[in-house]
Design a protein around this motif. Sequence first.
Motif, short mmCIF file in Angstrom:
data_model
loop_
_atom_site.label_atom_id
_atom_site.label_comp_id
_atom_site.label_asym_id
_atom_site.label_seq_id
_atom_site.Cartn_x
_atom_site.Cartn_y
_atom_site.Cartn_z
N ASN A 143 39.71 32.54 36.25
CA ASN A 143 40.76 31.61 36.68
C ASN A 143 40.24 30.20 36.98
OD1 ASN A 143 42.56 33.81 36.58
ND2 ASN A 143 42.07 34.38 38.70
N ILE A 144 39.67 29.60 35.96
CA ILE A 144 39.19 28.22 36.08
C ILE A 144 39.93 27.37 35.05
CG2 ILE A 144 37.20 26.69 35.86
CD1 ILE A 144 35.44 28.90 36.82
N THR A 145 40.30 26.16 35.46
CA THR A 145 41.00 25.24 34.57
C THR A 145 39.99 24.41 33.79
OG1 THR A 145 42.88 25.10 36.08
CG2 THR A 145 42.66 23.36 34.43
N PHE A 146 40.10 24.46 32.47
CA PHE A 146 39.19 23.71 31.61
C PHE A 146 39.98 22.67 30.82
CE2 PHE A 146 37.04 27.84 32.07
CZ PHE A 146 35.81 27.41 32.56
N ASN A 147 39.48 21.45 30.79
CA ASN A 147 40.14 20.38 30.05
C ASN A 147 39.66 20.30 28.60
OD1 ASN A 147 41.75 19.23 32.21
ND2 ASN A 147 39.78 18.65 33.12
N CYS A 148 38.46 20.75 28.34
CA CYS A 148 37.92 20.70 26.98
C CYS A 148 36.91 21.81 26.80
CB CYS A 148 37.28 19.34 26.69
SG CYS A 148 35.84 18.98 27.72
N ALA A 149 36.60 22.07 25.54
CA ALA A 149 35.68 23.16 25.22
C ALA A 149 34.28 22.91 25.77
CB ALA A 149 35.62 23.36 23.71
N ASN A 150 33.89 21.65 25.86
CA ASN A 150 32.56 21.34 26.36
C ASN A 150 32.37 21.84 27.79
OD1 ASN A 150 29.98 20.24 25.95
ND2 ASN A 150 30.54 18.39 27.06
N GLU A 151 33.44 21.78 28.60
CA GLU A 151 33.34 22.28 29.97
C GLU A 151 33.13 23.79 29.97
OE1 GLU A 151 36.80 21.08 32.09
OE2 GLU A 151 36.38 18.92 31.94
N ILE A 152 33.79 24.48 29.05
CA ILE A 152 33.59 25.95 28.95
C ILE A 152 32.14 26.26 28.58
CG2 ILE A 152 34.36 28.05 27.80
CD1 ILE A 152 37.00 26.68 27.21
N ILE A 153 31.63 25.50 27.61
CA ILE A 153 30.26 25.73 27.14
C ILE A 153 29.26 25.54 28.27
CG2 ILE A 153 28.47 24.84 25.59
CD1 ILE A 153 30.80 24.17 23.64
N GLN A 154 29.39 24.44 28.99
CA GLN A 154 28.46 24.18 30.09
C GLN A 154 28.57 25.25 31.15
OE1 GLN A 154 26.19 21.92 29.72
NE2 GLN A 154 27.13 21.26 27.80
N HIS A 155 29.79 25.70 31.43
CA HIS A 155 29.99 26.74 32.44
C HIS A 155 29.37 28.06 31.98
CE1 HIS A 155 32.42 27.17 36.19
NE2 HIS A 155 32.18 28.45 35.96
N ALA A 156 29.55 28.38 30.68
CA ALA A 156 29.00 29.63 30.15
C ALA A 156 27.48 29.61 30.17
CB ALA A 156 29.51 29.84 28.73
N PHE A 157 26.88 28.49 29.78
CA PHE A 157 25.43 28.38 29.81
C PHE A 157 24.90 28.49 31.24
CE2 PHE A 157 25.00 25.79 25.60
CZ PHE A 157 25.38 26.92 24.91
N ALA A 158 25.66 27.93 32.19
CA ALA A 158 25.22 27.98 33.59
C ALA A 158 25.19 29.41 34.12
CB ALA A 158 26.12 27.10 34.44
N CYS A 159 26.02 30.28 33.55
CA CYS A 159 26.02 31.68 33.98
C CYS A 159 24.69 32.36 33.68
CB CYS A 159 27.15 32.44 33.29
SG CYS A 159 28.81 31.96 33.79
N ASN B 98 20.93 25.22 26.15
CA ASN B 98 21.53 23.90 26.01
C ASN B 98 22.00 23.74 24.57
OD1 ASN B 98 19.30 22.74 24.35
ND2 ASN B 98 18.13 23.03 26.24
N GLU B 99 22.62 22.61 24.27
CA GLU B 99 23.22 22.44 22.95
C GLU B 99 22.18 22.39 21.83
OE1 GLU B 99 23.49 17.57 22.84
OE2 GLU B 99 25.31 18.77 23.03
N ASN B 100 20.91 22.24 22.17
CA ASN B 100 19.86 22.21 21.15
C ASN B 100 19.37 23.59 20.76
OD1 ASN B 100 19.38 19.27 20.80
ND2 ASN B 100 18.89 19.37 22.97
N ASN B 101 19.57 24.58 21.64
CA ASN B 101 19.01 25.89 21.34
C ASN B 101 20.02 27.03 21.37
OD1 ASN B 101 19.44 26.52 24.08
ND2 ASN B 101 17.36 25.95 24.65
N ALA B 102 21.29 26.73 21.67
CA ALA B 102 22.28 27.80 21.75
C ALA B 102 23.67 27.28 21.40
CB ALA B 102 22.30 28.41 23.16
N ILE B 103 24.52 28.19 20.95
CA ILE B 103 25.92 27.87 20.67
C ILE B 103 26.79 28.93 21.33
CG2 ILE B 103 25.53 26.62 18.52
CD1 ILE B 103 26.13 29.17 16.99
N LEU B 104 28.05 28.61 21.56
CA LEU B 104 29.01 29.53 22.16
C LEU B 104 30.03 29.91 21.09
CD1 LEU B 104 29.57 30.92 24.87
CD2 LEU B 104 31.19 29.08 25.37
N THR B 105 30.23 31.21 20.89
CA THR B 105 31.10 31.69 19.82
C THR B 105 32.10 32.69 20.35
OG1 THR B 105 29.60 33.51 19.25
CG2 THR B 105 29.22 31.39 18.14
N TYR B 106 33.09 33.02 19.51
CA TYR B 106 34.07 34.05 19.82
C TYR B 106 34.58 34.63 18.52
CZ TYR B 106 37.69 30.72 18.46
OH TYR B 106 38.49 29.85 17.76
#
Length: 950
Positions: free
Chosen positions: A50-66, A73-81
């Motif tokens: 239940n978090i509000t995200f304005n753009c995909a980049n916020e999701i990516i940063q949040h997912a990496f932080a987990c 980071n964006e140089n060594n990983a990507i987020l997929t579905y």
Amino acid sequence: MMQADISFENTELRNSDRVSFRETYLEKDRFAETHSFIVHYLNEQKKIKNITFNCANEIIQHAFACFDRYHFNENNAILTYFDSDENLTLLTTVPSPLEDGQAWNLYIKYVSPICFMCSNPFGIIDEELLLECPNDKCSQQYCSSCVNAIRGASCQYPFACADCKQNVTPKRNKLIEEYLIWPNLGKLYGTRSLLSLKNKSDSLCYQSVLTDIKLRYTHLQSRLCTFSQKFRSNFPPSSKDEELVTSAEDICQKLTIILAKTESLKKEIGARQTTISLTLEKYKKGMKHFDDLCDKMLTTIQEIENVQIDTVKEYHMDELQALPSESNIFSIDKILDDVAFRSELIWQYYGKVKVLFETHSLDKQRAAKNFEKVEKMISMLKEMKETLLFFRQKCVDVSLLIDEYFSLLSDQTIPNIPNSRFILLMERLRIRIEKIEVACLFPQTIQLMSAWENDYGIDDSFKPKLIDLCQAVENDIKTLYDGTNYTCSIPFKIGAIGDTSAGKSALIKTLSNTEHTSVTILSQRSTFGYLQIDTVLENPKSKLRVPFSFFDIEGAIDNDLERALINYFDIITKTDCDLYMIVYDKPLTAFNLQCFDYVTNVLQRKCIFVRSKSDILFRQLYQDENGHEYNKESCRDDVVNVDNVLRKMRTQAKITYKDEELFHPVFLTAAGQNNDLNETKVGKFDLEKVKQMIFRLALNDCRIKRIYRLAVLLSKHIVNTCFRRGYAVSQGSYRLLSAGLSIIPFADEISNYMGKNKICQALGAYDNSTAANAPFQKDRVQEYLIQHKFIIPKGELKSGCFQYLIAKDSETTKSVANEIMVTSISSENQTDNSMYRTRISSASVTLASMAAIRVSDDVIRATVPVAVGTVRAASVVGILTGAILTPVIATWAFVNTGKCMNNYLHQLCDDFQCVLQYFIANVCNQSCRHIQAMFDASFSNDEYSSSDED
């Protein structure tokens, strides 16, 4: 065989370099909504609720932080579905919320540094393609070469994942290739500099084109020459290698043609002896009185014709001053528009005035001066137009050359990746060079691997055997170090590392005594990855000719220190040198010092510090010390001041970024200095000492650390691709036996044991011929390993097959863990200096011999009646219950036996790798001691530290 063709539909800029795809695709979504996600990485998962995200980049940063401990980071990983069609897709926008408040499953995809099987990095050529285990909770990564070796040419054999232990078919992940592997290679091979040319294709950037072509030609030609020399002198030609050489030669030839066209273009432009900027300045100066002349002619027309002419004075000087001066078509067209307007206007007024003067018999002499000015201005406008049209055509010619250049460097199967053809060629040549070098060093082992990789027998027909591998590796190493031949047969490898533009190329050129030329492009890079220079130098004293391989390694190109170190360490490891020189021209940075720690502590190779451009530092300190510039005429009479300056230089060269003093020797060099210092006391600083040092090391260092590493990697590759095959032993009979015995409690363990024993026999963990006849006696494998007198610390072996190699007590284990010093041929006086000795921390000279007790099949069969008798004594109720559950238990036993055998196979292969590591270290140690016993010391440590002397 898999092909490395990729059809990317994305933009050229995104694919070619690490310009973040997030900058291109991750734009603000129109509506911010509350989401929940489950983020997966391997077998771990984290929830985002239940978090509000304005753009995909916020999701990516949040997912990496987990998973912050992995430093994604964006140089060594990507987020997929997985999209609605169950295709793995890159997350580029905030997905719509799922029904009933369900959470989206997101998957982090990451590139492992090396293949699990062969420990080689992943790439974009066929044999280096990254393949993933399809099990989402595993995703272990293998290179296509290893997978193909196990599955066979027709892919008819199963592949057991070494991580999840399941039979799987590893799949390509094009998202990883597109967003992680290709961008990193693009950065390595200068795609950004190439794109900068494309962005300036309508300009006169011929010098940038020349520089880029020369740089790529130098690298491709150098790698091609290295490959041709090693290939033609060691192996018979093959069609693939000949095709590779032909492709590289074709590119080099076409690069030469484009280079000649660009050089010709440069000469044509240079013949004009002007530029767009100078032309514009001349134009502005020539048009200085344009307003006045036009006003005068306009006034004359109005007075004679007695009419009032309304005009908009668009020719005013303020518009002229605003004209752009860049050397591109846009600027030229702007100036040409201005020239056309002024030409049309001045001709209109001038023609009208001339007619009026002729028809009204006016005094032409009075207006002659103004007529002369107008005619001169008209002539200048004509000249300007001609010059500008010339430059405009040259801009078009440059654009056509860049298009031709791009077309040449791009592979047709990967059209959207700039310089993809160049990258593929460079990588293919690199891989072949590395394989040829290994094949030259380990011919017997490579021959064995080639035979085993193409043999897919099972059970008694399974060919790979541990003792054969050990003997092949031992023979190869002993052959290398038979006498002193290694000095002339194993090139001494030297790599120059450090910051960009620190003087590495100039130093390598001087030390290698070659005509190696290095050019600098706009980003100040003179090297793509590394430039290898193979040469043979003659020892001035002994006249012995010694082969050297010099590596001009590129400077760090990442702004982020952590990322720069990761990339740089990878390049340093790939070059695999015996000696690294940290070259710097400013105070030692954190980057320099961490490179030194990596080389000495992780790679355990020799490393020295070289302060380059010392002539500049000398002149600066001399002027600061004496208040006037240094000149060679006064040097002879100024010995005291020169000595003081040199001492200050040596002190200053050791100062780090923390204002601390380095405790290691530093060599002062000035490879590209002016000749006015050569004949003075200053001379070339320590350049001759560096040359002497690398010769002494080449003669006295036996390259054993590099040979050890290559042997371990090669043996690991063989174990993983030839031994680690789930079909090495047929499991059917053991599974059926287990199912049949499942009615008897624990009786299925008998079939498990028999299956494990069969795996040991098939892989050669012991010699089944001796084990069958004398199970309690040392077999051939055991005797062979014991005679090498090495032991392995407790806890490192899991299979139970090599108990005779395990240390008996904790004290012995502690001694085993200590590093064994393998001194080079030089002197025992060097043992106190870590830079001049070699460590191999995988073996010990002591031996703890333990007899292995194995149970033969006869002993196993003898235990069956006992188990049966135990079962007959069970209660009736127990028997009835067992009868009801028999199908379930039998099925479980059938499956479990297969899992146990697979797990044991992997355990045994892991133990093989461990045993081989200690075994190879022991062989290397013995070779070094053998060589050391043959020679007397030839130099001492004092000679190495002489760079501190004045």
